[in-house]
Design a protein around this motif. Structure first.
Motif, PDB file in Angstrom:
ATOM      1  N   GLY A 105      -3.905   2.425   2.055  1.00 38.04           N
ATOM      2  CA  GLY A 105      -4.660   3.092   3.111  1.00 38.04           C
ATOM      3  C   GLY A 105      -4.981   4.535   2.762  1.00 38.04           C
ATOM      4  N   LYS A 106      -4.109   5.176   1.986  1.00 33.63           N
ATOM      5  CA  LYS A 106      -4.353   6.555   1.529  1.00 33.63           C
ATOM      6  C   LYS A 106      -4.898   6.551   0.105  1.00 33.63           C
ATOM      7  CE  LYS A 106      -2.109  10.937   0.438  1.00 33.63           C
ATOM      8  NZ  LYS A 106      -0.855  11.688   0.329  1.00 33.63           N
ATOM      9  N   TYR A 107      -4.230   5.812  -0.757  1.00 31.07           N
ATOM     10  CA  TYR A 107      -4.618   5.746  -2.164  1.00 31.07           C
ATOM     11  C   TYR A 107      -5.423   4.476  -2.410  1.00 31.07           C
ATOM     12  CZ  TYR A 107      -0.928   9.228  -2.788  1.00 31.07           C
ATOM     13  OH  TYR A 107      -0.151  10.339  -2.702  1.00 31.07           O
ATOM     14  N   PHE A 108      -6.398   4.566  -3.304  1.00 30.96           N
ATOM     15  CA  PHE A 108      -7.178   3.424  -3.745  1.00 30.96           C
ATOM     16  C   PHE A 108      -7.160   3.453  -5.270  1.00 30.96           C
ATOM     17  CE2 PHE A 108      -8.547   4.267   0.498  1.00 30.96           C
ATOM     18  CZ  PHE A 108      -8.785   3.007   1.037  1.00 30.96           C
ATOM     19  N   VAL A 109      -6.320   2.595  -5.859  1.00 29.94           N
ATOM     20  CA  VAL A 109      -6.110   2.579  -7.303  1.00 29.94           C
ATOM     21  C   VAL A 109      -6.899   1.404  -7.864  1.00 29.94           C
ATOM     22  CG1 VAL A 109      -4.384   2.490  -9.134  1.00 29.94           C
ATOM     23  CG2 VAL A 109      -3.820   3.581  -6.944  1.00 29.94           C
ATOM     24  N   ARG A 110      -8.057   1.709  -8.471  1.00 27.07           N
ATOM     25  CA  ARG A 110      -9.011   0.678  -8.909  1.00 27.07           C
ATOM     26  C   ARG A 110      -8.807   0.339 -10.380  1.00 27.07           C
ATOM     27  NH1 ARG A 110     -13.985   0.470 -11.230  1.00 27.07           N
ATOM     28  NH2 ARG A 110     -15.322  -1.243 -10.584  1.00 27.07           N
ATOM     29  N   THR A 111      -8.771  -0.949 -10.657  1.00 29.41           N
ATOM     30  CA  THR A 111      -8.653  -1.474 -12.015  1.00 29.41           C
ATOM     31  C   THR A 111      -9.915  -2.287 -12.310  1.00 29.41           C
ATOM     32  OG1 THR A 111      -6.260  -1.652 -11.751  1.00 29.41           O
ATOM     33  CG2 THR A 111      -7.253  -2.938 -13.520  1.00 29.41           C
ATOM     34  N   PRO A 112     -10.792  -1.800 -13.202  1.00 26.45           N
ATOM     35  CA  PRO A 112     -11.984  -2.575 -13.544  1.00 26.45           C
ATOM     36  C   PRO A 112     -11.598  -3.869 -14.266  1.00 26.45           C
ATOM     37  CG  PRO A 112     -12.111  -0.338 -14.434  1.00 26.45           C
ATOM     38  CD  PRO A 112     -10.735  -0.522 -13.897  1.00 26.45           C
ATOM     39  N   LEU A 127       2.528  -5.084  -3.014  1.00 24.78           N
ATOM     40  CA  LEU A 127       3.561  -4.372  -3.765  1.00 24.78           C
ATOM     41  C   LEU A 127       4.281  -3.433  -2.798  1.00 24.78           C
ATOM     42  CD1 LEU A 127       1.502  -3.389  -6.955  1.00 24.78           C
ATOM     43  CD2 LEU A 127       3.040  -5.349  -6.676  1.00 24.78           C
ATOM     44  N   SER A 128       5.587  -3.639  -2.632  1.00 23.05           N
ATOM     45  CA  SER A 128       6.377  -2.817  -1.702  1.00 23.05           C
ATOM     46  C   SER A 128       7.344  -1.943  -2.481  1.00 23.05           C
ATOM     47  CB  SER A 128       7.158  -3.713  -0.737  1.00 23.05           C
ATOM     48  OG  SER A 128       6.266  -4.474   0.052  1.00 23.05           O
ATOM     49  N   VAL A 145       4.100   6.824  -7.839  1.00 24.04           N
ATOM     50  CA  VAL A 145       4.333   8.266  -7.898  1.00 24.04           C
ATOM     51  C   VAL A 145       3.831   8.930  -6.618  1.00 24.04           C
ATOM     52  CG1 VAL A 145       4.327   8.399 -10.426  1.00 24.04           C
ATOM     53  CG2 VAL A 145       2.167   8.659  -9.177  1.00 24.04           C
ATOM     54  N   GLY A 146       3.559   8.112  -5.607  1.00 23.30           N
ATOM     55  CA  GLY A 146       3.087   8.601  -4.312  1.00 23.30           C
ATOM     56  C   GLY A 146       4.214   8.576  -3.294  1.00 23.30           C
ATOM     57  N   ASN A 147       3.894   8.147  -2.076  1.00 21.82           N
ATOM     58  CA  ASN A 147       4.888   8.062  -1.015  1.00 21.82           C
ATOM     59  C   ASN A 147       6.030   7.142  -1.444  1.00 21.82           C
ATOM     60  OD1 ASN A 147       3.146   9.617   0.565  1.00 21.82           O
ATOM     61  ND2 ASN A 147       2.103   7.785   1.332  1.00 21.82           N
ATOM     62  N   ILE A 148       7.272   7.564  -1.183  1.00 20.71           N
ATOM     63  CA  ILE A 148       8.435   6.792  -1.625  1.00 20.71           C
ATOM     64  C   ILE A 148       8.426   5.388  -1.049  1.00 20.71           C
ATOM     65  CG2 ILE A 148      10.954   6.630  -1.499  1.00 20.71           C
ATOM     66  CD1 ILE A 148      11.028   9.689  -1.718  1.00 20.71           C
ATOM     67  N   THR A 149       8.154   5.257   0.234  1.00 26.21           N
ATOM     68  CA  THR A 149       8.084   3.933   0.859  1.00 26.21           C
ATOM     69  C   THR A 149       6.623   3.593   1.081  1.00 26.21           C
ATOM     70  OG1 THR A 149       8.334   4.907   3.047  1.00 26.21           O
ATOM     71  CG2 THR A 149      10.328   4.100   1.978  1.00 26.21           C
ATOM     72  N   ALA A 150       6.036   2.954   0.091  1.00 29.78           N
ATOM     73  CA  ALA A 150       4.614   2.604   0.146  1.00 29.78           C
ATOM     74  C   ALA A 150       4.453   1.103  -0.005  1.00 29.78           C
ATOM     75  CB  ALA A 150       3.857   3.331  -0.962  1.00 29.78           C
ATOM     76  N   VAL A 151       3.454   0.564   0.679  1.00 25.49           N
ATOM     77  CA  VAL A 151       3.108  -0.846   0.556  1.00 25.49           C
ATOM     78  C   VAL A 151       1.631  -0.908   0.176  1.00 25.49           C
ATOM     79  CG1 VAL A 151       2.922  -3.064   1.731  1.00 25.49           C
ATOM     80  CG2 VAL A 151       4.845  -1.534   2.249  1.00 25.49           C
ATOM     81  N   TYR A 152       1.363  -1.467  -1.005  1.00 25.88           N
ATOM     82  CA  TYR A 152      -0.005  -1.593  -1.512  1.00 25.88           C
ATOM     83  C   TYR A 152      -0.454  -3.039  -1.408  1.00 25.88           C
ATOM     84  CZ  TYR A 152       0.054   3.087  -3.545  1.00 25.88           C
ATOM     85  OH  TYR A 152       0.102   4.442  -3.731  1.00 25.88           O
ATOM     86  N   LYS A 153      -1.680  -3.230  -0.949  1.00 27.94           N
ATOM     87  CA  LYS A 153      -2.268  -4.567  -0.862  1.00 27.94           C
ATOM     88  C   LYS A 153      -3.398  -4.674  -1.887  1.00 27.94           C
ATOM     89  CE  LYS A 153      -1.163  -5.198   3.988  1.00 27.94           C
ATOM     90  NZ  LYS A 153      -0.150  -6.148   3.999  1.00 27.94           N
ATOM     91  N   ALA A 154      -3.561  -5.869  -2.437  1.00 27.59           N
ATOM     92  CA  ALA A 154      -4.586  -6.120  -3.448  1.00 27.59           C
ATOM     93  C   ALA A 154      -5.920  -6.451  -2.800  1.00 27.59           C
ATOM     94  CB  ALA A 154      -4.155  -7.275  -4.350  1.00 27.59           C
ATOM     95  N   LEU A 155      -6.974  -5.787  -3.243  1.00 27.47           N
ATOM     96  CA  LEU A 155      -8.357  -6.096  -2.877  1.00 27.47           C
ATOM     97  C   LEU A 155      -9.073  -6.462  -4.169  1.00 27.47           C
ATOM     98  CD1 LEU A 155      -9.117  -2.998  -0.612  1.00 27.47           C
ATOM     99  CD2 LEU A 155      -8.371  -5.269   0.135  1.00 27.47           C
ATOM    100  N   VAL A 156      -9.692  -7.639  -4.215  1.00 25.60           N
ATOM    101  CA  VAL A 156     -10.319  -8.105  -5.442  1.00 25.60           C
ATOM    102  C   VAL A 156     -11.810  -8.296  -5.240  1.00 25.60           C
ATOM    103  CG1 VAL A 156     -10.347  -9.922  -7.196  1.00 25.60           C
ATOM    104  CG2 VAL A 156      -8.180  -9.279  -6.121  1.00 25.60           C
ATOM    105  N   LYS A 157     -12.605  -7.744  -6.158  1.00 27.75           N
ATOM    106  CA  LYS A 157     -14.024  -8.083  -6.281  1.00 27.75           C
ATOM    107  C   LYS A 157     -14.089  -9.043  -7.456  1.00 27.75           C
ATOM    108  CE  LYS A 157     -16.170  -4.033  -4.282  1.00 27.75           C
ATOM    109  NZ  LYS A 157     -17.077  -2.901  -4.501  1.00 27.75           N
ATOM    110  N   LEU A 174      -9.966  -4.935  -9.333  1.00 23.86           N
ATOM    111  CA  LEU A 174      -8.778  -5.089  -8.507  1.00 23.86           C
ATOM    112  C   LEU A 174      -8.445  -3.695  -8.004  1.00 23.86           C
ATOM    113  CD1 LEU A 174      -6.076  -6.220  -7.413  1.00 23.86           C
ATOM    114  CD2 LEU A 174      -5.160  -5.956  -9.734  1.00 23.86           C
ATOM    115  N   THR A 175      -8.322  -3.537  -6.705  1.00 20.75           N
ATOM    116  CA  THR A 175      -7.954  -2.248  -6.121  1.00 20.75           C
ATOM    117  C   THR A 175      -6.673  -2.426  -5.324  1.00 20.75           C
ATOM    118  OG1 THR A 175     -10.272  -1.571  -5.974  1.00 20.75           O
ATOM    119  CG2 THR A 175      -8.685  -0.344  -4.618  1.00 20.75           C
ATOM    120  N   TRP A 176      -5.667  -1.615  -5.660  1.00 23.50           N
ATOM    121  CA  TRP A 176      -4.432  -1.566  -4.872  1.00 23.50           C
ATOM    122  C   TRP A 176      -4.584  -0.432  -3.876  1.00 23.50           C
ATOM    123  CZ3 TRP A 176      -1.163  -5.416  -5.016  1.00 23.50           C
ATOM    124  CH2 TRP A 176      -1.045  -6.186  -6.169  1.00 23.50           C
ATOM    125  N   THR A 177      -4.342  -0.712  -2.593  1.00 28.35           N
ATOM    126  CA  THR A 177      -4.460   0.350  -1.594  1.00 28.35           C
ATOM    127  C   THR A 177      -3.332   0.288  -0.578  1.00 28.35           C
ATOM    128  OG1 THR A 177      -5.878   1.430   0.038  1.00 28.35           O
ATOM    129  CG2 THR A 177      -6.031  -0.979  -0.116  1.00 28.35           C
TER     130      THR A 177
END
Length: 189
Positions: A173-180, A138-139, A112-124, A168-171
């Motif tokens: 660079g602008k958004y950081f969507v964290r999943t505990p 995720l593209s 629901v953000g930028n139409i052309t967004a690429v999110y990368k997974a960051l895992v703790k 797990l955080t999808w980012t």
């Protein structure tokens, strides 16, 4: 991927303890989700969308009968056996309470953000657990707004344990969507 320190730190830098008789070091179950930032909530980047039917199939996966679920929902319900696992309810958190050896959970996110967004997974990574996210990127574009991903867990321990925590955080660079993430291993052979 990095290990996650399960202890919570207060704003003064000291460890936060559980209230009660044990005064053990707090964990995410003790702390909760924190405060909501209304401005960020209005522009989240990704959402974990869920429907009433998802909840109905979740109840079905817990072996509730169609008749009992229909009484609660006041609608005709049909359980689709084998189609839905309890771990796959599309919540913005992941909990695996009985990890014997390995488990995989599925999630779906909607951009629901930028139409052309690429999110990368960051895992703790939770201690004692190997975690794999597929895909790791995720593209999204004007044609692709909804994507699925899986998170696989492999226990490196063969005994009962306490809950271990990570995220797990999808980012993009602008958004950081964290999943505990909360995982508890149980005895397996």
């Amino acid at each position: 991927m990095q290990n996650c320190n399960p202890s919570q730190t207060g704003t003064d830098g000291s460890l936060v303890s559980e209230e009660g008789s044990t005064h053990k070091a707090s964990d995410p179950f003790d702390i909760g989700g924190g405060h909501v930032d209304p401005n960020k909530a209005m522009d989240p980047g990704l959402i974990y969308d869920i429907t009433t039917e998802d909840y109905v199939q979740f109840l079905c996966s817990m072996d509730h009968s169609s008749a009992s679920i229909s009484k609660v929902t006041k609608t005709t319900t049909s359980c689709k056996k084998g189609n839905h696992q309890a771990l796959n309810l599309n919540l913005p958190s992941i909990s695996v309470p009985n990890l014997k050896r390995a488990a995989t959970v599925m999630r779906t996110v909607t951009n629901v953000g930028n139409i052309t967004a690429v999110y990368k997974a960051l895992v703790k990574v939770p201690h004692g657990i190997k975690v794999r996210v597929e895909p790791q990127t995720l593209s999204f574009n004007s044609d692709v707004r909804i994507l699925n991903f899986s998170v696989s867990f492999l226990s490196t321990q063969k005994f009962h344990g306490d809950y271990k925590f990570g995220s797990l955080t999808w980012t993009d660079g602008k958004y950081f969507v964290r999943t505990p993430i909360a995982v508890r291993t149980i005895l397996f052979e």
